[in-house]
Scaffold this motif. Sequence first.
Motif, PDB file in Angstrom:
ATOM      1  N   UNK A   1       0.879  -1.161   0.000  1.00 23.87           N
ATOM      2  CA  UNK A   1       0.000   0.000   0.000  1.00 23.87           C
ATOM      3  C   UNK A   1       0.915   1.208   0.000  1.00 23.87           C
ATOM      4  N   UNK A   2       0.720   2.119  -0.942  1.00 20.45           N
ATOM      5  CA  UNK A   2       1.573   3.305  -1.039  1.00 20.45           C
ATOM      6  C   UNK A   2       0.802   4.509  -0.521  1.00 20.45           C
ATOM      7  N   UNK A   3       1.444   5.220   0.412  1.00 26.64           N
ATOM      8  CA  UNK A   3       0.872   6.459   0.935  1.00 26.64           C
ATOM      9  C   UNK A   3       1.914   7.552   0.780  1.00 26.64           C
ATOM     10  N   UNK A   4       1.483   8.804   0.680  1.00 30.98           N
ATOM     11  CA  UNK A   4       2.474   9.882   0.587  1.00 30.98           C
ATOM     12  C   UNK A   4       3.208  10.037   1.911  1.00 30.98           C
ATOM     13  N   UNK A   5       4.469  10.373   1.801  1.00 30.05           N
ATOM     14  CA  UNK A   5       5.284  10.584   2.991  1.00 30.05           C
ATOM     15  C   UNK A   5       4.888  11.906   3.632  1.00 30.05           C
ATOM     16  N   UNK A   6       4.763  11.926   4.962  1.00 29.86           N
ATOM     17  CA  UNK A   6       4.431  13.153   5.694  1.00 29.86           C
ATOM     18  C   UNK A   6       5.727  13.719   6.251  1.00 29.86           C
ATOM     19  N   UNK A   7       6.142  14.894   5.794  1.00 25.65           N
ATOM     20  CA  UNK A   7       7.357  15.526   6.316  1.00 25.65           C
ATOM     21  C   UNK A   7       8.558  15.052   5.555  1.00 25.65           C
ATOM     22  N   UNK A   8       9.662  15.829   5.525  1.00 27.16           N
ATOM     23  CA  UNK A   8      10.858  15.436   4.794  1.00 27.16           C
ATOM     24  C   UNK A   8      11.547  14.249   5.458  1.00 27.16           C
ATOM     25  N   UNK A   9      12.134  13.369   4.662  1.00 25.02           N
ATOM     26  CA  UNK A   9      12.867  12.237   5.222  1.00 25.02           C
ATOM     27  C   UNK A   9      13.870  11.706   4.211  1.00 25.02           C
ATOM     28  N   UNK A  10      15.114  12.033   4.395  1.00 25.49           N
ATOM     29  CA  UNK A  10      16.172  11.438   3.586  1.00 25.49           C
ATOM     30  C   UNK A  10      16.956  10.491   4.476  1.00 25.49           C
TER      31      UNK A  10
ATOM     32  N   UNK B   1       0.070   0.158  16.161  1.00 27.00           N
ATOM     33  CA  UNK B   1       0.492   1.315  15.357  1.00 27.00           C
ATOM     34  C   UNK B   1      -0.173   2.606  15.833  1.00 27.00           C
ATOM     35  N   UNK B   2       0.625   3.650  15.932  1.00 25.85           N
ATOM     36  CA  UNK B   2       0.144   4.957  16.379  1.00 25.85           C
ATOM     37  C   UNK B   2       0.979   6.028  15.688  1.00 25.85           C
ATOM     38  N   UNK B   3       0.429   6.607  14.628  1.00 25.28           N
ATOM     39  CA  UNK B   3       1.157   7.601  13.844  1.00 25.28           C
ATOM     40  C   UNK B   3       1.554   8.820  14.662  1.00 25.28           C
ATOM     41  N   UNK B   4       0.831   9.104  15.737  1.00 28.05           N
ATOM     42  CA  UNK B   4       1.156  10.290  16.539  1.00 28.05           C
ATOM     43  C   UNK B   4       2.532  10.168  17.188  1.00 28.05           C
ATOM     44  N   UNK B   5       3.043   8.938  17.292  1.00 27.18           N
ATOM     45  CA  UNK B   5       4.383   8.755  17.861  1.00 27.18           C
ATOM     46  C   UNK B   5       5.484   9.212  16.903  1.00 27.18           C
ATOM     47  N   UNK B   6       5.149   9.403  15.633  1.00 29.34           N
ATOM     48  CA  UNK B   6       6.120   9.849  14.628  1.00 29.34           C
ATOM     49  C   UNK B   6       5.922  11.300  14.215  1.00 29.34           C
ATOM     50  N   UNK B   7       4.681  11.743  14.201  1.00 29.59           N
ATOM     51  CA  UNK B   7       4.388  13.090  13.717  1.00 29.59           C
ATOM     52  C   UNK B   7       5.081  14.150  14.559  1.00 29.59           C
ATOM     53  N   UNK B   8       5.743  15.076  13.878  1.00 29.90           N
ATOM     54  CA  UNK B   8       6.412  16.171  14.567  1.00 29.90           C
ATOM     55  C   UNK B   8       7.853  15.902  14.926  1.00 29.90           C
ATOM     56  N   UNK B   9       8.307  14.663  14.779  1.00 30.81           N
ATOM     57  CA  UNK B   9       9.729  14.373  15.017  1.00 30.81           C
ATOM     58  C   UNK B   9      10.471  14.753  13.752  1.00 30.81           C
ATOM     59  N   UNK B  10      11.439  15.678  13.836  1.00 33.04           N
ATOM     60  CA  UNK B  10      12.118  16.136  12.620  1.00 33.04           C
ATOM     61  C   UNK B  10      12.961  15.026  11.991  1.00 33.04           C
ATOM     62  N   UNK B  11      12.814  14.867  10.690  1.00 34.28           N
ATOM     63  CA  UNK B  11      13.615  13.891   9.953  1.00 34.28           C
ATOM     64  C   UNK B  11      14.852  14.598   9.385  1.00 34.28           C
ATOM     65  N   UNK B  12      15.829  13.807   8.991  1.00 36.59           N
ATOM     66  CA  UNK B  12      17.066  14.332   8.403  1.00 36.59           C
ATOM     67  C   UNK B  12      17.756  15.307   9.335  1.00 36.59           C
ATOM     68  N   UNK B  13      17.749  15.005  10.594  1.00 39.05           N
ATOM     69  CA  UNK B  13      18.324  15.873  11.622  1.00 39.05           C
ATOM     70  C   UNK B  13      19.311  15.034  12.422  1.00 39.05           C
ATOM     71  N   UNK B  14      20.424  15.607  12.856  1.00 42.05           N
ATOM     72  CA  UNK B  14      21.420  14.813  13.596  1.00 42.05           C
ATOM     73  C   UNK B  14      20.884  14.133  14.857  1.00 42.05           C
ATOM     74  N   UNK B  15      19.791  14.634  15.415  1.00 46.11           N
ATOM     75  CA  UNK B  15      19.264  14.055  16.649  1.00 46.11           C
ATOM     76  C   UNK B  15      17.911  13.378  16.457  1.00 46.11           C
ATOM     77  N   UNK B  16      17.560  13.028  15.222  1.00 46.77           N
ATOM     78  CA  UNK B  16      16.266  12.401  14.974  1.00 46.77           C
ATOM     79  C   UNK B  16      16.073  11.159  15.830  1.00 46.77           C
ATOM     80  N   UNK B  17      17.065  10.275  15.844  1.00 45.39           N
ATOM     81  CA  UNK B  17      16.946   9.042  16.627  1.00 45.39           C
ATOM     82  C   UNK B  17      16.711   9.310  18.100  1.00 45.39           C
ATOM     83  N   UNK B  18      17.478  10.234  18.669  1.00 42.12           N
ATOM     84  CA  UNK B  18      17.334  10.576  20.085  1.00 42.12           C
ATOM     85  C   UNK B  18      15.960  11.190  20.359  1.00 42.12           C
TER      86      UNK B  18
END
Length: 156
Positions: free
Chosen positions: A69-78, A90-107
């Motif tokens: 199933x293909x959905x559009x990506x929400x927010x930048x992510x390289x 599954x709970x999308x709210x756990x991902x929304x608002x976390x900046x992607x492509x950032x040195x501290x994304x994982x943290x």
Amino acid sequence: MAQIMIIAKEPVAGRVKTRLTPPYSPEQAARLAGAAFHDSLLAVSGTPATQRVLALDGLPGSWLPPGFVVIPQRGPAADGGFWLLGLREPDASLLLGVPMSHPETGKLQLDRLDRAGLSVQVLPELIDVDTPADAAEVAAQAPDSRFAAVLRETGR
């Protein structure tokens, strides 16, 4: 229901693995990204998941195997800063608002999960391909992958 999601960019020259250029051309970097993407799609295709989701920045092409199933990506992510996030519910709210492509994304993602009261098991660290040395290391770890084959074809 077991669901697996891949978050990725369409492998288009000049839009993916741009930190590999130079020494690779944008076309070579896109081929490497496409090969890694292909390896990931095959791995997910081989799982017993009841649903396979691709959150895609771009358009699906003939490279996409059936069953996703293909959905559009929400927010930048390289570079998401993590390579796997497994949730019992599954709970999308756990991902929304976390900046992607950032040195501290994982943290920042780990902090979000901790604040939600979830128990977290950290998996072994893997290499993201941002440099030619990274590409060589990943290819050495998975010599039979399409990624390794494409890297060999570049002659580097």
